[in-house]
Design a protein around this motif. Structure first.
Motif, PDB file in Angstrom:
ATOM      1  N   ARG A  70      32.030  28.380  38.950  1.00 25.85           N
ATOM      2  CA  ARG A  70      33.198  29.138  38.242  1.00 25.85           C
ATOM      3  C   ARG A  70      33.439  30.513  38.657  1.00 25.85           C
ATOM      4  O   ARG A  70      34.029  31.202  38.028  1.00 25.85           O
ATOM      5  CB  ARG A  70      32.037  29.189  36.912  1.00 25.85           C
ATOM      6  N   TYR A  71      32.901  30.904  39.919  1.00 28.65           N
ATOM      7  CA  TYR A  71      33.309  32.128  40.274  1.00 28.65           C
ATOM      8  C   TYR A  71      34.917  31.951  40.930  1.00 28.65           C
ATOM      9  O   TYR A  71      35.252  31.046  41.331  1.00 28.65           O
ATOM     10  CB  TYR A  71      32.269  32.339  41.435  1.00 28.65           C
ATOM     11  N   ASP A  72      35.433  33.075  40.268  1.00 27.81           N
ATOM     12  CA  ASP A  72      36.871  33.405  40.776  1.00 27.81           C
ATOM     13  C   ASP A  72      37.011  34.631  41.294  1.00 27.81           C
ATOM     14  O   ASP A  72      36.955  35.628  40.789  1.00 27.81           O
ATOM     15  CB  ASP A  72      37.680  33.180  39.398  1.00 27.81           C
ATOM     16  N   ARG A  75      39.294  37.514  40.026  1.00 24.72           N
ATOM     17  CA  ARG A  75      38.965  38.178  38.995  1.00 24.72           C
ATOM     18  C   ARG A  75      37.839  39.421  39.209  1.00 24.72           C
ATOM     19  O   ARG A  75      37.677  40.333  38.249  1.00 24.72           O
ATOM     20  CB  ARG A  75      38.329  37.164  37.961  1.00 24.72           C
TER      21      ARG A  75
END
Length: 190
Positions: A70-72, A75
């Motif tokens: 889920r790490y972006d 962002r």
């Protein structure tokens, strides 16, 4: 994964997170070694109890292992994302206890845990500025480029440049002055 260069450290951490998201369990150890001290500090500051902070930190890494995909990076920086997870986990532990432990920081104060990384938007602006400067430096004549790089990036004085190049001080000053004028015009065009 330790590096004195923040960009290199950030890129290495992002790569390790990507590997972890792809199923590489060894990447979690790299991430742990690169981030555990900071995250433990956040947990300890909020919880004010070493055992509670250690438990919270373990929960952070277990949760992170499941959610690495889920790490972006667009962002947040990796350490900012992990610090947020640590803060949230520590606050959750405070809430689960039903009361604030003796000496614990109130939940509102947990937001004040500093992230020493530069905010992503500021980093992008600086990266763009640096790219423009280096592009424009590359357009200068070799002697001007060299003099400017050595003076402004290397810290050499004009006298040192003149001695190293075997030219008069006035020649060095002229090269730098003309080079800076060209550099300014180039940067303004971009």
């Amino acid at each position: 994964m330790t590096s004195s260069d923040p960009d290199t450290a950030r890129e290495a951490l992002q790569a390790a997170i990507a590997r972890l998201a792809g199923g590489d369990r060894a990447a979690l150890e790299e991430i742990y070694h690169a981030t555990s001290r900071k995250l433990f500090g956040i947990c300890l500051r909020i919880l004010r109890d070493e055992r509670e902070a250690e438990d919270a930190l373990q929960e952070v890494y277990l949760d992170f292992w499941k959610r690495a995909d889920r790490y972006d990076p667009a962002r947040a920086s990796p350490i900012s994302w992990l610090a947020c997870m640590a803060r949230n986990r520590a606050v959750d532990r405070l809430r689960a206890g039903g009361k604030v432990r003796k000496g614990a920081v109130p939940e509102e104060a947990a937001c004040d845990v500093a992230d020493e990384d530069m905010p992503a938007d500021e980093r992008l602006l600086l990266d763009e500025r640096d790219a423009r400067i280096h592009h424009c430096l590359g357009t200068l004549e070799a002697r001007q480029q060299s003099a400017i790089r050595r003076a402004f990036l290397g810290g050499a004085t004009y006298v040192q440049l003149a001695e190293a190049d075997g030219v008069a001080l006035s020649t060095v000053k002229s090269r730098v002055h003309r080079g800076l004028a060209k550099l300014k015009k180039c940067i303004e065009r971009l």
